[in-house]
Design a protein around this motif. Structure first.
Motif, PDB file in Angstrom:
ATOM      1  N   TRP A 159       8.374   9.682  -4.383  1.00  0.00           N
ATOM      2  CA  TRP A 159       8.083  10.610  -3.279  1.00  0.00           C
ATOM      3  C   TRP A 159       6.571  10.756  -3.111  1.00  0.00           C
ATOM      4  O   TRP A 159       6.062  10.742  -1.989  1.00  0.00           O
ATOM      5  CB  TRP A 159       8.705  11.983  -3.545  1.00  0.00           C
ATOM      6  CG  TRP A 159      10.127  12.125  -3.094  1.00  0.00           C
ATOM      7  CD1 TRP A 159      11.232  12.165  -3.881  1.00  0.00           C
ATOM      8  CD2 TRP A 159      10.595  12.258  -1.749  1.00  0.00           C
ATOM      9  NE1 TRP A 159      12.359  12.310  -3.106  1.00  0.00           N
ATOM     10  CE2 TRP A 159      11.995  12.371  -1.798  1.00  0.00           C
ATOM     11  CE3 TRP A 159       9.956  12.299  -0.505  1.00  0.00           C
ATOM     12  CZ2 TRP A 159      12.780  12.524  -0.650  1.00  0.00           C
ATOM     13  CZ3 TRP A 159      10.737  12.441   0.633  1.00  0.00           C
ATOM     14  CH2 TRP A 159      12.132  12.556   0.565  1.00  0.00           C
ATOM     15  N   GLY A 160       5.859  10.884  -4.218  1.00  0.00           N
ATOM     16  CA  GLY A 160       4.417  11.082  -4.159  1.00  0.00           C
ATOM     17  C   GLY A 160       3.643   9.891  -3.640  1.00  0.00           C
ATOM     18  O   GLY A 160       2.593  10.048  -3.006  1.00  0.00           O
ATOM     19  N   LYS A 161       4.147   8.704  -3.884  1.00  0.00           N
ATOM     20  CA  LYS A 161       3.441   7.487  -3.480  1.00  0.00           C
ATOM     21  C   LYS A 161       3.903   6.918  -2.141  1.00  0.00           C
ATOM     22  O   LYS A 161       3.128   6.264  -1.445  1.00  0.00           O
ATOM     23  CB  LYS A 161       3.610   6.395  -4.546  1.00  0.00           C
ATOM     24  CG  LYS A 161       3.017   6.740  -5.883  1.00  0.00           C
ATOM     25  CD  LYS A 161       1.514   6.685  -5.847  1.00  0.00           C
ATOM     26  CE  LYS A 161       0.939   6.821  -7.246  1.00  0.00           C
ATOM     27  NZ  LYS A 161      -0.503   6.637  -7.263  1.00  0.00           N
ATOM     28  N   LEU A 162       5.185   7.132  -1.790  1.00  0.00           N
ATOM     29  CA  LEU A 162       5.755   6.430  -0.633  1.00  0.00           C
ATOM     30  C   LEU A 162       5.835   7.261   0.643  1.00  0.00           C
ATOM     31  O   LEU A 162       5.983   6.710   1.733  1.00  0.00           O
ATOM     32  CB  LEU A 162       7.164   5.923  -0.983  1.00  0.00           C
ATOM     33  CG  LEU A 162       7.248   4.977  -2.171  1.00  0.00           C
ATOM     34  CD1 LEU A 162       8.698   4.580  -2.403  1.00  0.00           C
ATOM     35  CD2 LEU A 162       6.365   3.756  -1.974  1.00  0.00           C
ATOM     36  N   TYR A 163       5.761   8.574   0.503  1.00  0.00           N
ATOM     37  CA  TYR A 163       5.912   9.435   1.679  1.00  0.00           C
ATOM     38  C   TYR A 163       5.033  10.656   1.488  1.00  0.00           C
ATOM     39  O   TYR A 163       5.220  11.423   0.549  1.00  0.00           O
ATOM     40  CB  TYR A 163       7.378   9.865   1.836  1.00  0.00           C
ATOM     41  CG  TYR A 163       7.633  10.687   3.068  1.00  0.00           C
ATOM     42  CD1 TYR A 163       7.886  10.063   4.291  1.00  0.00           C
ATOM     43  CD2 TYR A 163       7.610  12.061   3.026  1.00  0.00           C
ATOM     44  CE1 TYR A 163       8.116  10.808   5.433  1.00  0.00           C
ATOM     45  CE2 TYR A 163       7.834  12.822   4.163  1.00  0.00           C
ATOM     46  CZ  TYR A 163       8.084  12.197   5.361  1.00  0.00           C
ATOM     47  OH  TYR A 163       8.311  12.933   6.503  1.00  0.00           O
ATOM     48  N   HIS A 164       4.075  10.824   2.389  1.00  0.00           N
ATOM     49  CA  HIS A 164       3.204  11.990   2.305  1.00  0.00           C
ATOM     50  C   HIS A 164       3.028  12.585   3.690  1.00  0.00           C
ATOM     51  O   HIS A 164       2.382  11.983   4.555  1.00  0.00           O
ATOM     52  CB  HIS A 164       1.841  11.623   1.714  1.00  0.00           C
ATOM     53  CG  HIS A 164       0.904  12.784   1.657  1.00  0.00           C
ATOM     54  ND1 HIS A 164       1.068  13.821   0.775  1.00  0.00           N
ATOM     55  CD2 HIS A 164      -0.179  13.079   2.398  1.00  0.00           C
ATOM     56  CE1 HIS A 164       0.118  14.714   0.972  1.00  0.00           C
ATOM     57  NE2 HIS A 164      -0.657  14.287   1.950  1.00  0.00           N
TER      58      HIS A 164
ATOM     59  N   LEU B 260       0.824  -1.201   0.000  1.00  0.00           N
ATOM     60  CA  LEU B 260       0.000   0.000   0.000  1.00  0.00           C
ATOM     61  C   LEU B 260       0.861   1.255   0.000  1.00  0.00           C
ATOM     62  O   LEU B 260       1.886   1.321   0.687  1.00  0.00           O
ATOM     63  CB  LEU B 260      -0.926   0.005   1.218  1.00  0.00           C
ATOM     64  CG  LEU B 260      -1.899  -1.165   1.312  1.00  0.00           C
ATOM     65  CD1 LEU B 260      -2.716  -1.073   2.594  1.00  0.00           C
ATOM     66  CD2 LEU B 260      -2.811  -1.226   0.088  1.00  0.00           C
ATOM     67  N   SER B 261       0.413   2.251  -0.757  1.00  0.00           N
ATOM     68  CA  SER B 261       1.093   3.545  -0.811  1.00  0.00           C
ATOM     69  C   SER B 261       0.829   4.304   0.485  1.00  0.00           C
ATOM     70  O   SER B 261       0.054   3.861   1.343  1.00  0.00           O
ATOM     71  CB  SER B 261       0.562   4.357  -1.992  1.00  0.00           C
ATOM     72  OG  SER B 261      -0.756   4.822  -1.712  1.00  0.00           O
ATOM     73  N   ALA B 262       1.429   5.467   0.587  1.00  0.00           N
ATOM     74  CA  ALA B 262       1.193   6.333   1.748  1.00  0.00           C
ATOM     75  C   ALA B 262      -0.271   6.741   1.847  1.00  0.00           C
ATOM     76  O   ALA B 262      -0.749   7.115   2.912  1.00  0.00           O
ATOM     77  CB  ALA B 262       2.085   7.570   1.671  1.00  0.00           C
ATOM     78  N   TYR B 263      -0.997   6.628   0.742  1.00  0.00           N
ATOM     79  CA  TYR B 263      -2.427   6.969   0.714  1.00  0.00           C
ATOM     80  C   TYR B 263      -3.321   5.754   0.957  1.00  0.00           C
ATOM     81  O   TYR B 263      -4.544   5.858   0.883  1.00  0.00           O
ATOM     82  CB  TYR B 263      -2.792   7.608  -0.635  1.00  0.00           C
ATOM     83  CG  TYR B 263      -2.068   8.904  -0.879  1.00  0.00           C
ATOM     84  CD1 TYR B 263      -2.551  10.098  -0.368  1.00  0.00           C
ATOM     85  CD2 TYR B 263      -0.899   8.930  -1.624  1.00  0.00           C
ATOM     86  CE1 TYR B 263      -1.895  11.294  -0.584  1.00  0.00           C
ATOM     87  CE2 TYR B 263      -0.222  10.127  -1.849  1.00  0.00           C
ATOM     88  CZ  TYR B 263      -0.728  11.295  -1.321  1.00  0.00           C
ATOM     89  OH  TYR B 263      -0.063  12.473  -1.536  1.00  0.00           O
ATOM     90  N   GLY B 264      -2.698   4.576   1.179  1.00  0.00           N
ATOM     91  CA  GLY B 264      -3.466   3.375   1.441  1.00  0.00           C
ATOM     92  C   GLY B 264      -3.976   2.678   0.190  1.00  0.00           C
ATOM     93  O   GLY B 264      -4.809   1.783   0.281  1.00  0.00           O
TER      94      GLY B 264
ATOM     95  N   ALA C  94       4.305  -0.284   0.949  1.00  0.00           N
ATOM     96  CA  ALA C  94       5.068  -0.061  -0.287  1.00  0.00           C
ATOM     97  C   ALA C  94       6.319   0.766  -0.006  1.00  0.00           C
ATOM     98  O   ALA C  94       7.353   0.577  -0.651  1.00  0.00           O
ATOM     99  CB  ALA C  94       4.196   0.625  -1.335  1.00  0.00           C
ATOM    100  N   SER C  95       6.225   1.653   0.966  1.00  0.00           N
ATOM    101  CA  SER C  95       7.380   2.466   1.359  1.00  0.00           C
ATOM    102  C   SER C  95       8.491   1.562   1.877  1.00  0.00           C
ATOM    103  O   SER C  95       9.663   1.696   1.477  1.00  0.00           O
ATOM    104  CB  SER C  95       6.987   3.465   2.449  1.00  0.00           C
ATOM    105  OG  SER C  95       5.812   4.164   2.104  1.00  0.00           O
TER     106      SER C  95
ATOM    107  N   SER D  39      13.575   9.612   4.958  1.00  0.00           N
ATOM    108  CA  SER D  39      12.211  10.064   5.257  1.00  0.00           C
ATOM    109  C   SER D  39      11.284   8.890   5.541  1.00  0.00           C
ATOM    110  O   SER D  39      10.416   8.970   6.420  1.00  0.00           O
ATOM    111  CB  SER D  39      11.669  10.902   4.097  1.00  0.00           C
ATOM    112  OG  SER D  39      12.423  12.090   3.964  1.00  0.00           O
ATOM    113  N   ILE D  40      11.467   7.792   4.817  1.00  0.00           N
ATOM    114  CA  ILE D  40      10.663   6.596   5.094  1.00  0.00           C
ATOM    115  C   ILE D  40      10.960   6.088   6.501  1.00  0.00           C
ATOM    116  O   ILE D  40      10.040   5.712   7.241  1.00  0.00           O
ATOM    117  CB  ILE D  40      10.912   5.514   4.025  1.00  0.00           C
ATOM    118  CG1 ILE D  40      10.286   5.949   2.696  1.00  0.00           C
ATOM    119  CG2 ILE D  40      10.354   4.156   4.469  1.00  0.00           C
ATOM    120  CD1 ILE D  40      10.682   5.104   1.495  1.00  0.00           C
TER     121      ILE D  40
END
Length: 154
Positions: free
Chosen positions: A36-41, A7-11, A48-49, A76-77
């Protein structure tokens, strides 16, 4: 793809490997932006991160030059992993995640000794600090000089 989608940072289901492959193939800017957009928000990370960290470190081992985006994203992750409210590293990814952190330390130390670029220095320093258990120092290392001065002067 794993049995249960990462799952991405957005689930949302997200497999970071195609973007990392594109990064390896020379599409660094677009791939890094996607990751960056998918793994860390805003401090949020997800499975996924964690899955991406090992792949990013493998890519870094192959690169001749340090990549500030890679260092900063991995650091950052780890910041996100340590933050409250984020899921832990899934058990099936734990060993790979730990191995990646063991592998990135000597790379970061070598690059830190040679680096002149501010972004590379900050990213590599953050990775070294995290790898040594100095997590607050790692978070501060990612800040700009102006941000650090503001923290100190307050």
């Amino acid at each position: 793809m794993p049995n249960d989608p990462w799952l991405s940072a957005y689930g949302e289901p997200y497999d970071p490997r195609p973007a990392i492959d594109a990064w390896r193939a020379g599409q660094a800017e677009d791939a890094a932006q996607e990751l960056w957009g998918k793994l860390y928000h805003q401090g949020t990370v997800n499975s996924a991160s964690y899955a991406a960290v090992g792949e990013i470190v493998l890519m870094m081992q192959e690169q001749a030059e340090p990549d500030w985006n890679a260092y900063s994203l991995v650091a950052s992750i780890e910041d996100g992993r340590l933050a409250q409210g984020n899921p832990p590293v899934p058990s099936e990814l734990e060993q790979d995640y730990e191995n990646a952190w063991a592998a990135i330390l000597p790379i970061a130390l070598r690059h830190l000794g040679e680096a002149q670029d501010d972004l590379v220095v900050r990213g590599a320093l953050a990775v070294v600090a995290h790898a040594k258990g100095q997590h607050t120092l790692a978070t501060i290392a990612l800040c700009t000089e102006d941000e650090r001065v503001e923290m100190l002067v307050g």
